[in-house]
Enzyme design. Structure first.
Site, PDB file in Angstrom:
ATOM      1  N   ARG A 140     -25.678  -8.493 -45.155  1.00 52.60           N
ATOM      2  CA  ARG A 140     -24.484  -7.799 -44.656  1.00 52.60           C
ATOM      3  C   ARG A 140     -24.901  -6.877 -43.532  1.00 52.60           C
ATOM      4  NH1 ARG A 140     -21.703  -9.711 -46.503  1.00 52.60           N
ATOM      5  NH2 ARG A 140     -20.531  -9.012 -48.301  1.00 52.60           N
ATOM      6  N   ASN A 161      -1.740  -7.003   0.413  1.00 50.26           N
ATOM      7  CA  ASN A 161      -2.983  -7.169  -0.335  1.00 50.26           C
ATOM      8  C   ASN A 161      -2.908  -8.351  -1.306  1.00 50.26           C
ATOM      9  OD1 ASN A 161      -4.133  -4.754   0.779  1.00 50.26           O
ATOM     10  ND2 ASN A 161      -2.818  -3.586  -0.609  1.00 50.26           N
ATOM     11  N   LYS A 220       0.154  -3.398   5.242  1.00 45.23           N
ATOM     12  CA  LYS A 220      -0.799  -4.183   4.461  1.00 45.23           C
ATOM     13  C   LYS A 220      -0.103  -5.125   3.486  1.00 45.23           C
ATOM     14  CE  LYS A 220      -4.739  -2.922   3.144  1.00 45.23           C
ATOM     15  NZ  LYS A 220      -5.780  -2.345   2.266  1.00 45.23           N
ATOM     16  N   SER A 278       0.851  -1.187   0.000  1.00 46.59           N
ATOM     17  CA  SER A 278       0.000   0.000   0.000  1.00 46.59           C
ATOM     18  C   SER A 278       0.884   1.234   0.000  1.00 46.59           C
ATOM     19  CB  SER A 278      -0.908   0.003   1.232  1.00 46.59           C
ATOM     20  OG  SER A 278      -1.503   1.259   1.430  1.00 46.59           O
TER      21      SER A 278
END
Length: 375
Positions: free
Chosen positions: A305, A274, A272, A266
């Site tokens: 088409r 993650n 942290k 982080s």
């Protein structure tokens, strides 16, 4: 678009995106034109030496993607200006370029070639993620943990059974996608899908030269194959998202039952760790349903088409390939290094002596079936 720019590696789309570049598009379009000239020569519609001059001209043709893109605006697709360039480069053999074809024949067939190329790394990552999940299942066949239903603790299971379920879903998605890709045929129908000025034999030879399935009949406005491919890609993205979501939830601090081997950090909270591979796998997969919906909505091509629906397919399908490939790639990375924490799993159990015999037996059944499929 996922298949270009700064965010491509972040979303895991780089391996697939490499197969979907402007240069890849131009190469595929030229490959179709060369194969078409050779197929026409084989059936006496153009001279053999002229077809080889076309091949030589294509091999030496330097195409500026930006200039081709600008030139494509007038006619609504890049085939028209590319044919013009190739005819000029072929000189006296220019009449052997694009024999009996319409622009959609070349665009659709080139798109099929691109799908075939991009599906290689995509399927490789799907199967790699499934293998990683199966490895976790085998290792943790008897590792008890709490099953959760409606996000609440339910009854004991094993982490092996959870991971085996992941592997089964990824395997099923990979099998279906591989079969859809293998069935994609050549496209060759001429101006109105009647093969006027050519023949079914040329279409079959074109398929042979390009290594594609024969078309049976032209499919200019019959787009079930594209719809089925879109669905298979969407299912594959969903299979990846399910596993990634489980990893994100199991890695929550309060649960702590798994963690990624190379977690993300982080910018403001250094403590942290993650589960960023799972997070970005989910991010990639979240884009898939909208792209699938666009391709399904674009199946209503008018008459012989499509006036807009066809044009909507090109960027949408290549984006869908890239975003599904990104989900598979990031998930594979996350599962390959996933750390399992049996102590946390046991701590979160509310039953001191869980009965997980049936769960372990189900793991064996899933892994045995998987081994049988591999044989």
């Amino acid at each position: 678009m996922t298949n270009s720019g700064l965010l491509t590696p972040l979303y895991g789309a780089d391996a697939v995106a490499e197969r979907l570049t402007d240069e890849a598009w131009i190469g595929a379009l030229l490959a179709v034109e060369v194969a078409l000239s050779r197929a026409a020569a084989r059936h006496g519609l153009v001279a053999g030496e002229d077809a080889e001059r076309v091949a030589a001209a294509a091999d030496g043709l330097a195409v500026d993607p930006d200039a081709l893109a600008r030139a494509a605006v007038e006619g609504g697709n890049p085939v028209i200006p590319l044919v013009r360039l190739l005819r000029e480069a072929a000189g006296a053999a220019g009449s052997a370029v694009h024999p009996g074809a319409t622009s959609q024949d070349v665009m659709d067939t080139a798109l099929v070639l691109l799908v075939r190329g991009a599906s290689g790394p995509l399927l490789g990552d799907l199967r790699g993620a499934a293998d990683a999940a199966a490895g976790l299942a085998a290792t943790h066949r008897d590792t008890p943990m709490m099953a959760r239903t409606l996000a609440q603790q339910a009854l004991p299971t094993t982490f092996g059974l959870v991971a085996a379920g992941w592997a089964a879903g990824l395997d099923a998605a990979a099998r279906d996608l591989a079969s859809r890709v293998a069935l994609l045929p050549v496209q060759f129908g001429g101006a109105a899908g009647t093969l006027a000025g050519s023949s079914p034999a040329v279409a079959d030879t074109l398929a042979e030269l390009l290594g594609l399935a024969p078309q049976g009949v032209p499919w200019h406005t019959e787009r079930t194959r594209i719809g089925a491919l879109a669905g298979a890609l969407g299912v594959a993205a969903g299979a990846c998202a399910k596993v990634a979501t489980d990893v994100v939830l199991l890695a929550q601090t309060e649960v702590g039952e798994v963690s990624e081997g190379a977690p993300g950090d982080s910018s403001s909270m250094p403590h942290k760790r993650n589960p960023i591979a799972a997070v970005t796998a989910r991010a990639s997969a979240r884009r898939a349903p909208g792209l699938v919906a666009t391709l399904l909505a674009a199946m209503d091509h008018e008459h012989q088409r499509g006036a807009g629906p066809w044009h909507a397919e090109w960027g949408t399908l290549t984006d869908l390939l890239a975003t599904t490939g990104g989900a598979a790639a990031r998930l594979r990375t996350g599962l390959a290094g996933l750390k399992v924490h049996p102590d946390a799993m046991r701590r979160n159990l509310t039953t001191p002596d869980p009965d997980t015999g049936h769960a372990a037996a189900l793991v064996s059944r899933i892994l045995d079936a998987r081994a049988g499929d591999a044989r």
